[in-house]
Scaffold this active site. Structure first.
Site, PDB file in Angstrom:
ATOM      1  N   TYR A   1       0.841  -1.205   0.000  1.00  0.00           N
ATOM      2  CA  TYR A   1       0.000   0.000   0.000  1.00  0.00           C
ATOM      3  C   TYR A   1       0.876   1.256   0.000  1.00  0.00           C
ATOM      4  CZ  TYR A   1      -3.752   3.211   1.413  1.00  0.00           C
ATOM      5  OH  TYR A   1      -4.666   4.241   1.467  1.00  0.00           O
TER       6      TYR A   1
ATOM      7  N   LYS B   1       0.842   4.097  -3.009  1.00  0.00           N
ATOM      8  CA  LYS B   1       0.463   5.491  -2.777  1.00  0.00           C
ATOM      9  C   LYS B   1       1.635   6.441  -3.023  1.00  0.00           C
ATOM     10  CE  LYS B   1      -3.905   5.091  -1.789  1.00  0.00           C
ATOM     11  NZ  LYS B   1      -4.954   5.691  -2.649  1.00  0.00           N
TER      12      LYS B   1
END
Length: 299
Positions: free
Chosen positions: A204, A208
């Site tokens: 993640y 991002k």
């Protein structure tokens, strides 16, 4: 009505932060095209009713099925919404009154894209399955890339038509930077995880962080054509999903100690940051990231 006769396109706009952002854009006059994932198809009506209440049957709110990780699906969704909502013959010169703009289903200008759809799962880095890494990257990076590309093509095409109409004598003046059509705005929803390493969030965090780099590239290449691109990086947002994940008191209090303000982000606070970036007056903010994290990433 700051966004009257403008179309805001929101992948992921049927729930969570996407709903809060879409509601505020709609309140300011924007027409909405909400893109939902195929697995949500059976729940679209229920989600509209739950998240948009009395506005769920408003003709200025439309929904489109779209797998944001599929180039064909993204293009099909944008082609469909263009045909239904963007009138090539329409002009932004003679805007209707706010009451008229809320009752007009077509002829809006594709002005705003907010990439709110995302994916996260937790696992120790050494045991994160490859398919989970791929899912993070396709949903959180490829998806925003495909949607932004489709939006940019639609915006440039619509702007070219409007400027040709203006230069052709329909409004005099010819050329008209900033006068013939509204500015383009792309806002990508990133995360505090783009800036710091969070335990068990390896894929993640990577996705991002990549989204921030992608946003800067959009900002660099498309600003000359009238589109600015920025991102918003929230801490944990107190949505229904956030409440489920962090609702247990000991877990909640332990995390809140790491946020200087001692609070999670309210969905409307994140939405306000997005609206700020979408305003006409924010045109010199380009390639920036606004951290709505209470100071979490400064420590």
């Amino acid at each position: 009505m700051a966004f009257a006769r403008r179309l805001a396109i929101l992948p992921g706009g049927l729930g969570g932060l996407g709903t809060s952002i879409a509601q505020k854009l709609h309140h300011e006059g924007a027409h909405l095209a909400l893109l939902y994932a195929p697995f949500e198809a059976s729940r679209v009506d229920a989600l509209l009713t739950t998240n948009y209440g009395s506005n769920s049957h408003d003709p200025t709110i439309r929904t489109y099925e779209c797998d944001i990780t599929s180039p064909d699906s993204v293009q099909a969704a944008f082609t469909k919404l263009e045909g239904e909502l963007v009138d090539p013959a329409s002009s932004t010169r003679d805007l209707p009154s706010p009451s008229q703009s809320q009752n007009t289903a077509g002829g809006v200008f594709p002005s705003i894209l907010v990439n709110t759809a995302g994916y996260v799962s937790l696992s120790d880095l050494e045991s994160t399955p490859p398919e989970e890494t791929v899912r993070h990257l396709t949903t959180n990076v490829l998806g925003p890339m495909l949607c932004a590309q489709a939006f940019a093509r639609l915006y440039f095409q619509s702007r070219k038509r409007a400027e040709a109409d203006e230069g052709g004598g329909k409004g005099g003046g010819g050329g008209g930077h900033g006068h013939v059509c509204p500015p383009g705005r792309i806002v990508n929803i990133a995360s505090q995880a783009a800036h710091v390493a969070l335990p068990r969030h390896g894929a993640y965090c990577a996705s991002k962080a990549a989204l921030l780099g992608l946003t800067r590239s959009m900002a660099s290449e498309w600003a000359g054509g009238g589109i600015t691109a920025n991102s918003v990086s929230p801490t944990v947002a107190w949505t229904e999903l956030g409440k489920k994940a962090w609702g247990e008191s000991s877990v909640r209090e332990a995390f809140l100690k790491s946020i200087p303000t001692g609070k999670f982000a309210l969905p409307e606070e994140v939405a306000d940051a997005v609206l700020f970036l979408c305003q006409d007056s924010s045109g010199m903010i380009n390639g920036a990231d606004i951290r709505v994290d209470g100071g979490f990433t400064i420590r």
